[in-house]
Design a protein around this motif. Structure first.
Motif, short mmCIF file in Angstrom:
data_model
loop_
_atom_site.label_atom_id
_atom_site.label_comp_id
_atom_site.label_asym_id
_atom_site.label_seq_id
_atom_site.Cartn_x
_atom_site.Cartn_y
_atom_site.Cartn_z
N VAL A 99 4.09 8.84 4.89
CA VAL A 99 2.77 9.43 4.59
C VAL A 99 2.38 8.98 3.18
CG1 VAL A 99 1.44 11.56 4.39
CG2 VAL A 99 3.39 11.45 5.96
N ILE A 100 1.25 8.30 3.08
CA ILE A 100 0.76 7.85 1.77
C ILE A 100 -0.49 8.65 1.43
CG2 ILE A 100 -0.25 5.89 0.50
CD1 ILE A 100 1.56 4.06 2.19
N VAL A 101 -0.55 9.16 0.21
CA VAL A 101 -1.74 9.88 -0.26
C VAL A 101 -2.24 9.17 -1.51
CG1 VAL A 101 -2.69 12.11 -1.01
CG2 VAL A 101 -0.80 12.05 0.64
N ARG A 102 -3.56 8.99 -1.58
CA ARG A 102 -4.14 8.21 -2.67
C ARG A 102 -5.30 8.95 -3.33
NH1 ARG A 102 -2.78 2.65 -1.75
NH2 ARG A 102 -1.95 2.27 0.33
N ASN A 103 -5.32 8.90 -4.65
CA ASN A 103 -6.43 9.47 -5.43
C ASN A 103 -7.30 8.40 -6.07
OD1 ASN A 103 -5.62 12.32 -5.13
ND2 ASN A 103 -3.80 11.67 -6.28
N ALA A 139 -7.97 3.99 -6.10
CA ALA A 139 -7.69 2.76 -5.33
C ALA A 139 -6.72 1.86 -6.09
CB ALA A 139 -9.00 2.01 -5.08
N ALA A 140 -5.67 1.43 -5.39
CA ALA A 140 -4.69 0.50 -5.96
C ALA A 140 -3.98 -0.17 -4.80
CB ALA A 140 -3.69 1.25 -6.85
N GLY A 141 -3.23 -1.22 -5.13
CA GLY A 141 -2.36 -1.87 -4.15
C GLY A 141 -3.10 -2.24 -2.87
N SER A 142 -2.47 -1.89 -1.73
CA SER A 142 -3.01 -2.34 -0.44
C SER A 142 -4.35 -1.71 -0.12
CB SER A 142 -2.00 -2.10 0.69
OG SER A 142 -1.85 -0.72 0.93
N GLY A 185 7.38 -4.32 9.05
CA GLY A 185 6.73 -4.26 7.74
C GLY A 185 5.97 -2.96 7.52
N ASP A 186 6.44 -1.86 8.12
CA ASP A 186 5.84 -0.52 7.93
C ASP A 186 4.31 -0.54 8.10
OD1 ASP A 186 8.43 0.29 7.27
OD2 ASP A 186 8.06 0.23 5.10
N PRO A 187 3.81 -0.94 9.27
CA PRO A 187 2.34 -1.04 9.43
C PRO A 187 1.65 0.33 9.44
CG PRO A 187 3.44 -1.30 11.56
CD PRO A 187 4.53 -1.26 10.53
N PRO A 212 9.41 6.88 -9.52
CA PRO A 212 8.53 5.73 -9.80
C PRO A 212 8.64 4.62 -8.76
CG PRO A 212 9.77 6.39 -11.76
CD PRO A 212 10.39 7.11 -10.60
N ASP A 213 9.63 4.70 -7.86
CA ASP A 213 9.70 3.75 -6.73
C ASP A 213 8.64 4.07 -5.68
OD1 ASP A 213 12.00 2.68 -7.84
OD2 ASP A 213 13.10 2.65 -5.93
N THR A 214 8.33 5.35 -5.54
CA THR A 214 7.52 5.80 -4.40
C THR A 214 6.15 6.35 -4.81
OG1 THR A 214 8.48 8.02 -4.46
CG2 THR A 214 9.60 6.39 -3.07
N CYS A 215 5.86 6.30 -6.10
CA CYS A 215 4.56 6.78 -6.60
C CYS A 215 3.97 5.72 -7.53
CB CYS A 215 4.71 8.04 -7.47
SG CYS A 215 5.56 9.42 -6.70
N PHE A 238 1.03 8.01 -3.78
CA PHE A 238 2.47 8.20 -3.55
C PHE A 238 2.76 8.17 -2.06
CE2 PHE A 238 0.57 12.43 -3.50
CZ PHE A 238 1.15 13.05 -2.41
N LYS A 239 4.06 8.02 -1.76
CA LYS A 239 4.54 7.97 -0.37
C LYS A 239 5.59 9.05 -0.19
CE LYS A 239 8.04 5.82 0.76
NZ LYS A 239 9.45 6.21 1.01
N ILE A 240 5.49 9.82 0.89
CA ILE A 240 6.55 10.79 1.20
C ILE A 240 7.04 10.58 2.63
CG2 ILE A 240 5.89 12.61 -0.45
CD1 ILE A 240 4.45 14.04 1.90
N PHE A 288 7.82 -3.97 -11.68
CA PHE A 288 8.80 -4.88 -11.04
C PHE A 288 8.11 -5.74 -9.98
CE2 PHE A 288 11.64 -5.21 -7.25
CZ PHE A 288 12.50 -6.18 -7.72
N ARG A 289 7.32 -5.09 -9.09
CA ARG A 289 6.66 -5.85 -8.02
C ARG A 289 5.83 -6.99 -8.58
NH1 ARG A 289 5.06 -0.41 -6.34
NH2 ARG A 289 6.44 0.35 -4.69
N ARG A 290 5.16 -6.72 -9.72
CA ARG A 290 4.21 -7.70 -10.27
C ARG A 290 4.74 -8.47 -11.47
NH1 ARG A 290 -1.42 -4.10 -9.70
NH2 ARG A 290 -0.94 -3.33 -7.61
P1 TMP Z 1 0.59 0.27 -1.23
O1 TMP Z 1 -0.66 0.33 -2.06
O2 TMP Z 1 1.41 -0.96 -1.51
O3 TMP Z 1 0.32 0.47 0.23
O4 TMP Z 1 1.53 1.50 -1.71
C1 TMP Z 1 1.08 2.83 -1.62
C2 TMP Z 1 2.12 3.77 -2.22
O5 TMP Z 1 3.31 3.78 -1.46
C3 TMP Z 1 2.55 3.42 -3.65
O6 TMP Z 1 2.65 4.64 -4.38
C4 TMP Z 1 3.89 2.80 -3.50
C5 TMP Z 1 4.45 3.45 -2.26
N1 TMP Z 1 5.29 2.56 -1.47
C6 TMP Z 1 6.58 2.95 -1.12
O7 TMP Z 1 7.03 4.03 -1.50
N2 TMP Z 1 7.32 2.11 -0.36
C7 TMP Z 1 6.86 0.92 0.10
O8 TMP Z 1 7.59 0.19 0.79
C8 TMP Z 1 5.51 0.53 -0.26
C9 TMP Z 1 4.94 -0.79 0.21
C10 TMP Z 1 4.76 1.39 -1.04
#
Ligand code: TMP
Length: 241
Positions: free
Chosen positions: A90-94, A96-99, A127-129, A194-197, A174-176, A213-215
């Protein structure tokens, strides 16, 4: 007695314990990104992710969110309840960033009108679609569980947005993950770190999370240390109120 290794992931190991239904999650200093195509490691990453997760899970429990957290065992490990995990991220966004910025054609940093919730299928090979409710029904997930996931994501966001704001940090997204305990109750699982947010300094916009790290931005070890410092410092002062 040596603990039995049940699972080794990219950034953690999970062990069984002598206690029925209790696991140990031991966080590693290793990191991967882009479905493990990129690999790295830095000092105190495991300690930061374990300690931040422990602190935040305890805070969420006090605020009415059931979690898998039992206690912190040592610097880099937490005890958790054993769960049957839902195959959902579950991803929640406040902001816009990333994907999401790519998908909507927004500039990174654009504040969203309202939080956006996304459900992704937890499957590394795919790839976690991102999927919708129709897809999840096809995979056998009930509407009740999907609704719980979305509501829990929004509730965690409502609690953690002010928590991080007080610490000078914008909770960008963040992702939960969620699992079912032995009593059949759905609870918050995995980690909050910080890995998941995405964490951005409120004043400067500086990134304080895994995007460094990613970038290949450098300063990743310092960013994790700074996030841990901010979370621990204020939380210890105010206890978990
Ligand atoms: P995204 O913008 O790359 O889709 O990422 C959204 C959020 O999810 C961001 O806080 C990072 C987190 N995330 C994970 O926890 N695990 C993952 O594999 C990915 C791709 C993102």
């Amino acid at each position: 007695m040596p603990e039995e290794l049940l699972y080794e992931g990219k950034a953690k190991k999970v062990f069984a314990t002598d206690e029925e239904g209790v696991l140990v999650h031991r966080y590693k200093d290793d990191a991967t990104a882009f479905n493990a195509q990129k690999r790295g490691s830095w000092k105190d990453k495991g300690r930061t992710n374990a300690t931040m997760s422990a602190t935040i899970f305890a805070y969420l429990e006090v605020h009415g969110v059931p979690t898998h957290f039992v206690e912190q065992v040592d610097d880099a490990a937490i005890k958790t309840k054993r769960l049957d995990m839902l195959p959902i991220e579950v991803i929640v966004r406040n902001v816009a960033a990333g994907s999401l910025a790519r998908r909507l054609g927004y500039e990174e940093g654009t504040k969203l009108r309202a939080p956006i919730v996304e459900l992704c299928y937890k499957d590394d090979e795919l790839g976690d679609p991102m999927l919708n409710w129709y897809h999840f029904r096809e995979l056998g997930v009930s509407d009740e569980d999907l609704e719980f996931c979305e509501e829990l994501g929004l509730k965690v966001n409502e609690i953690l947005t002010p928590f991080f704001d007080e610490r000078g940090v914008t909770l960008v997204d963040f992702k939960i993950e969620i699992g079912r305990d032995a009593e059949g109750r759905l609870v918050l699982a995995d980690e909050i770190s910080p890995d998941t947010c995405r964490f951005w300094d409120k004043e400067t916009g500086e990134k304080l999370d895994k995007d460094r790290f990613r970038r290949d931005m450098g300063g990743v070890e310092e960013a994790y240390a700074e996030m841990l410092r901010r979370v621990q410092e204020i939380t210890q002062r105010g206890a978990v109120d």
